[in-house]
Motif scaffolding. Structure first.
Motif, mmCIF file in Angstrom:
data_model
loop_
_atom_site.group_PDB
_atom_site.id
_atom_site.type_symbol
_atom_site.label_atom_id
_atom_site.label_comp_id
_atom_site.label_asym_id
_atom_site.label_seq_id
_atom_site.Cartn_x
_atom_site.Cartn_y
_atom_site.Cartn_z
ATOM 1 N N LEU A 72 -5.675 19.242 45.483
ATOM 2 C CA LEU A 72 -5.307 20.529 44.892
ATOM 3 C C LEU A 72 -5.232 20.395 43.375
ATOM 4 O O LEU A 72 -5.654 21.288 42.632
ATOM 5 N N ALA A 73 -4.718 19.248 42.931
ATOM 6 C CA ALA A 73 -4.674 18.994 41.488
ATOM 7 C C ALA A 73 -6.083 18.999 40.917
ATOM 8 O O ALA A 73 -6.320 19.562 39.840
ATOM 9 N N ALA A 74 -7.042 18.405 41.648
ATOM 10 C CA ALA A 74 -8.433 18.416 41.180
ATOM 11 C C ALA A 74 -8.925 19.840 41.011
ATOM 12 O O ALA A 74 -9.616 20.170 40.043
ATOM 13 N N GLN A 75 -8.536 20.685 41.944
ATOM 14 C CA GLN A 75 -8.989 22.064 41.917
ATOM 15 C C GLN A 75 -8.497 22.803 40.667
ATOM 16 O O GLN A 75 -9.089 23.790 40.250
ATOM 17 N N PHE A 76 -7.415 22.319 40.059
ATOM 18 C CA PHE A 76 -6.950 22.966 38.836
ATOM 19 C C PHE A 76 -7.392 22.234 37.582
ATOM 20 O O PHE A 76 -7.708 22.848 36.582
ATOM 21 N N ILE A 77 -7.385 20.902 37.661
ATOM 22 C CA ILE A 77 -7.668 20.136 36.453
ATOM 23 C C ILE A 77 -9.143 20.252 36.067
ATOM 24 O O ILE A 77 -9.476 20.428 34.898
ATOM 25 N N ILE A 78 -10.054 20.196 37.056
ATOM 26 C CA ILE A 78 -11.481 20.213 36.712
ATOM 27 C C ILE A 78 -11.910 21.525 36.040
ATOM 28 O O ILE A 78 -12.504 21.493 34.965
#
Lengths: 311, 356
Positions: free
Chosen positions: B136-142
């Motif tokens: 989920l963090a990837a979904q925001f950070i990228i």
């Protein structure tokens, strides 16, 4: 860092963080009793805000059915949230008992989509900026503080009210879990379903109750946020900031959720005091960077129990 | 999923045993379906052609997710973000290095794979729900990174750049009717690879991790290594899908459907199709995409008969409602997805008209 901005950021961060903490509490509540991580909490929150807005008769197109004052509208919305919480548990989550984690997560995600669609049909997709608030949004306290920017710290009065309500709600929840009969049986259920059953606790009823309470908590959070920013569909994304708070504090810890919420609020505000524009812009992902760090260094969180399965 | 075969249907050699396509009619179906898609520019309406393209690249993304979630059992909420990476890598490679799109596709896949590895790293310490949070963090950070870093390459806060039209020689793949051949070709290759991965040592290790990770480790499966491989492959597939999508839409940016909702929809497609089956991504992606269009039609029809001020909200609201309801319905009544229904149907058909 721009040091003159830091005092302001700390105050705003703690106040914002308390609201995030309250939202996080709702998720932890459900997780504690039924080990379901509720991804639809944000949408319940948004729903709560819209229902309150509707009960307060703020649509102002001449044919509103209710026209309650804010307090009564909030109570009515609490009632609706209670029913919806029970309903969700009964219809959607009860059949998922014993299913793998992925199914349960997807169920709450599907629920989130459903709620989003229904809310946008019933209340429209436009943001409602006329959410009733006890005082005007622009009113601020001015606290003289020598080291702050221009010698003053400005605090929105509404934010202070939100903070007080959030803290009050948290205390209420903690008391409920420590001393009330239902709260104690919830904790027993969280500990062991079979044992709880064997001493006469109606476990499905406890699940339903925890969803109902989580719905109320979500509504409270939604009302607080809507007072600050107005009700809109994007309110649901706020809970995505609460997730890092929950993991930071530990998945099963109520005080952890509060501390995590404040930490996330602080992180967001402090990041925006940085001198570099790239870092300043990163306040929306700061919680997630924090989350990744927590996951790698201390996956059980600050206050969580160490029974997380390590690999 | 072991399907019991009727008496008298058995293999005489290992070669036969290993076959995917066992019956002549299965060859017929395979070539007929490839033929139908390949000729659709000649008989299809524009709607059919564009939808075929959309379904094609979506299937690829779901196939990747199937390897990670369906076979290895790791939940990922970041597949759409990895698609975004693939789209950007492919676009940048074509624009700035002047390579052909067909060379850019594998590069995009590897690029997205490496990013996938980075976000798979928390799987060293955590699993299940915690891992879902990491993705989920990837979904925001990228998406944030594409908006706020390297504005001269990635398009700045607007966050969108044009993607060149792929071409061979002077032949431009500039419309859906031509692009369908690229989509179809890549889809055939990815399907071949995905189907074979599951029968190799790698795939067996994935399934072992999914079914019982402790037992898998005792059998000598290096958990961390294989999980990372699963992340890598899933992100590679996402990268390919994203690159195709970018070249098809001729633009890449965060606003073209790479949000968290999209990741959730991809997961939903996988569940509706059937987790851990080769045909699942096909069925699920087709079903959900068709239902999305159906929901749009329903929405616009409702909007036509309802009062004017309801129009705007009705047009957009049915898609999440349909998706949510379908997903919940499948999770409660058919958690093994359409693939399982298909098996049941085949079994019932074989015994027709008798029920046992």
């Amino acid at each position: 860092m721009n040091w003159v901005l830091v005092p302001q950021a700390i105050i705003t961060g703690i106040l914002n963080g308390s609201v995030i903490g309250l939202i996080a509490l709702g998720v932890v509540l459900i997780y504690k009793s039924s080990e379901i991580f509720n991804f639809s909490q944000g949408h319940l929150l948004m729903l709560g805000a819209f229902v309150t807005w509707w009960f307060a008769g703020a649509s102002e197109d001449g044919n509103e059915i209710f026209n309650f004052p804010l307090g009564l509208a909030v109570l009515a919305a609490f009632l609706v949230a209670l029913l919806i919480g029970f309903l969700i548990e009964r219809i959607a989550l009860r059949p998922m008992t014993g299913q793998p984690l992925l199914s349960i997560i997807l169920m709450t995600l599907g629920l989130a989509q459903l709620i989003e669609g229904l809310v946008s049909i019933f209340f429209g997709i436009q943001p409602k900026s006329n959410f009733p608030a006890p005082i005007a949004r622009t009113e601020t306290f001015k606290i003289p503080f020598a080291f702050a920017f221009q010698g003053n710290i400005f605090i929105k009065k509404l934010l202070v009210i939100a903070f007080l309500v959030a803290v009050f709600g948290m205390i209420l929840i903690v008391i409920f879990f420590k001393f009330s009969r239902v709260g104690l049986s919830m904790r027993a259920t969280a500990e062991d379903h079979e044992l709880a059953r064997s001493i006469g606790i109606n476990v499905p009823r406890i699940f339903g109750l925890s969803w109902a309470i989580a719905g109320i908590v979500a509504t409270a959070g939604g009302v607080l946020l809507a007072m600050l920013t107005g009700a809109s569909l994007s309110l649901s994304t706020v809970v995505l900031v609460a997730f890092p708070a929950i993991l930071l504090g530990g998945l099963e810890s109520l005080p952890g959720a509060i501390v995590g919420g404040i930490a996330v609020g602080l992180a967001q505000e402090l990041v925006s005091t940085a001198k570099l524009i790239e870092i300043r812009n990163s306040s929306e992902i700061a919680p997630y960077v924090l989350l990744l760090i927590v996951l790698i260094i201390r996956p059980e969180g600050l206050f969580g129990q160490k029974r997380i399965e390590r690999i | 999923m072991a399907i019991l075969r009727p008496a008298g249907d058995y293999d005489r050699s290992y070669r036969q045993d290993k076959r995917y396509i066992r019956k002549p009619w299965q060859w017929v179906i395979l070539f007929a379906s490839i033929g139908v898609v390949a000729t659709c520019p000649y008989w299809g309406t524009p709607y059919i052609i564009t939808t075929a393209n959309r379904i094609g690249y979506t299937i690829i993304a779901v196939q990747g997710l199937n390897i990670l979630t369906g076979y290895t059992g790791q939940i990922s909420l970041g597949q759409a973000a990895f698609m975004l990476v693939g789209g950007y890598v492919s676009t940048l490679v074509v624009t700035h290095l002047g390579l052909s799109m067909f060379l850019a596709l594998p590069i995009a896949a590897v690029g997205a794979g490496i990013v996938g590895l980075i976000f798979g790293l928390p799987s060293l310490r955590v699993k299940g729900f915690y891992l879902a949070m990491a993705t989920l963090a990837a979904q925001f950070i990228i998406p944030w990174l594409t908006k706020h870093t390297f504005p001269e390459f990635l398009g700045g806060t607007e966050g969108r750049i044009a993607t060149p039209v792929p071409q061979i020689g002077s032949f431009l793949f500039n419309e859906p009717a031509r692009f369908i051949y690229i989509t179809l070709g890549v889809l055939i290759i990815t399907t071949f690879i995905a189907a074979n991965i599951t029968r190799t040592r790698l795939g067996r290790a994935f399934v072992a991790i999914r079914d019982n990770d402790l037992a898998a480790e005792l059998l000598g499966v290096n958990l961390f290594g294989y999980k990372l491989r699963a992340f890598f492959i899933a992100a590679m597939y996402a990268g390919l899908a994203g690159a195709l999508k970018a070249h098809y839409q001729r633009a890449i940016g965060t606003e073209f459907g790479y949000s968290l909702t999209e990741s959730i929809v991809l997961l939903g497609m996988l569940v509706v199709g059937g987790l851990g089956t080769n045909i699942g991504p096909f069925l699920g992606a087709t079903f959900i995409i068709v239902m999305q269009d159906v929901s749009n039609v329903v929405g616009s029809n409702f909007a036509a008969i309802m009062p004017h001020e309801m129009t705007a909200r009705l047009l957009t609201s049915f898609r999440p409602i349909f998706f949510g309801l379908i997903l919940m319905f499948f999770l409660i009544f058919e958690p093994r997805g359409l693939a399982h229904r298909w098996q049941l149907f085949k079994a019932a058909w074989r015994l027709r008209p008798f029920s046992h």
